[in-house]
Design a protein around this motif. Structure first.
Motif, mmCIF file in Angstrom:
data_model
loop_
_atom_site.group_PDB
_atom_site.id
_atom_site.type_symbol
_atom_site.label_atom_id
_atom_site.label_comp_id
_atom_site.label_asym_id
_atom_site.label_seq_id
_atom_site.Cartn_x
_atom_site.Cartn_y
_atom_site.Cartn_z
ATOM 1 N N ARG A 1 103.355 -21.558 37.838
ATOM 2 C CA ARG A 1 102.506 -20.341 37.889
ATOM 3 C C ARG A 1 101.154 -20.764 38.636
ATOM 4 N NH1 ARG A 1 101.475 -17.807 32.833
ATOM 5 N NH2 ARG A 1 100.385 -16.409 34.064
ATOM 6 N N ALA A 2 100.705 -21.805 38.025
ATOM 7 C CA ALA A 2 99.463 -22.260 38.661
ATOM 8 C C ALA A 2 99.629 -22.535 40.220
ATOM 9 C CB ALA A 2 98.865 -23.539 38.078
ATOM 10 N N LYS A 3 100.568 -23.338 40.589
ATOM 11 C CA LYS A 3 100.887 -23.406 42.077
ATOM 12 C C LYS A 3 100.816 -22.252 42.693
ATOM 13 C CE LYS A 3 100.478 -27.710 42.702
ATOM 14 N NZ LYS A 3 99.455 -28.454 43.609
ATOM 15 N N LYS A 4 101.669 -21.259 42.255
ATOM 16 C CA LYS A 4 101.801 -19.885 42.895
ATOM 17 C C LYS A 4 100.615 -18.987 42.909
ATOM 18 C CE LYS A 4 106.597 -19.059 42.190
ATOM 19 N NZ LYS A 4 107.552 -18.098 41.227
ATOM 20 N N ARG A 5 99.524 -19.298 41.845
ATOM 21 C CA ARG A 5 98.350 -18.642 42.199
ATOM 22 C C ARG A 5 97.436 -19.351 43.236
ATOM 23 N NH1 ARG A 5 98.389 -18.541 36.181
ATOM 24 N NH2 ARG A 5 97.219 -20.664 36.254
ATOM 25 N N GLY A 6 97.717 -20.600 43.605
ATOM 26 C CA GLY A 6 96.840 -21.268 44.738
ATOM 27 C C GLY A 6 96.014 -22.285 44.257
ATOM 28 N N GLU A 7 96.090 -22.694 43.012
ATOM 29 C CA GLU A 7 95.250 -23.587 42.378
ATOM 30 C C GLU A 7 95.763 -25.123 43.131
ATOM 31 O OE1 GLU A 7 95.122 -23.597 38.210
ATOM 32 O OE2 GLU A 7 94.780 -21.281 38.100
ATOM 33 N N THR A 8 94.725 -25.904 43.301
ATOM 34 C CA THR A 8 95.390 -27.098 44.082
ATOM 35 C C THR A 8 95.026 -28.051 42.998
ATOM 36 O OG1 THR A 8 92.924 -27.174 44.818
ATOM 37 C CG2 THR A 8 94.915 -26.338 46.532
ATOM 38 N N CYS A 9 93.906 -28.112 42.165
ATOM 39 C CA CYS A 9 93.701 -29.167 41.223
ATOM 40 C C CYS A 9 93.982 -28.339 39.756
ATOM 41 C CB CYS A 9 92.083 -29.464 41.183
ATOM 42 S SG CYS A 9 91.672 -30.149 42.595
ATOM 43 N N ILE A 10 95.220 -28.560 39.030
ATOM 44 C CA ILE A 10 95.634 -27.875 38.056
ATOM 45 C C ILE A 10 94.881 -28.419 36.868
ATOM 46 C CG2 ILE A 10 97.668 -27.237 36.618
ATOM 47 C CD1 ILE A 10 99.300 -27.422 39.350
ATOM 48 N N GLY A 11 94.377 -27.607 36.119
ATOM 49 C CA GLY A 11 93.608 -28.122 34.828
ATOM 50 C C GLY A 11 92.136 -28.284 35.040
#
Length: 49
Positions: free
Chosen positions: A23-33
């Protein structure tokens, strides 16, 4: 029986982590966390500063 319960708990934790990452990758977050994940450009993330 206890082994099955422990295995089910571990599988559910791992599934939750994988679901969060997808889900985080689909939202476009590059640095998860990172609290500034949407502001990072993906090449140089200043999350540690």
């Amino acid at each position: 029986m206890e082994n099955i319960i422990v295995i089910l708990i571990l599988v559910s934790i791992v599934a939750g982590i994988i679901w969060y990452l997808i889900r985080a990758k689909k939202r476009g977050e590059t640095c998860i966390g990172c609290p500034y994940a949407k502001q990072c450009n993906g090449k140089s993330c200043n999350c540690n500063s």
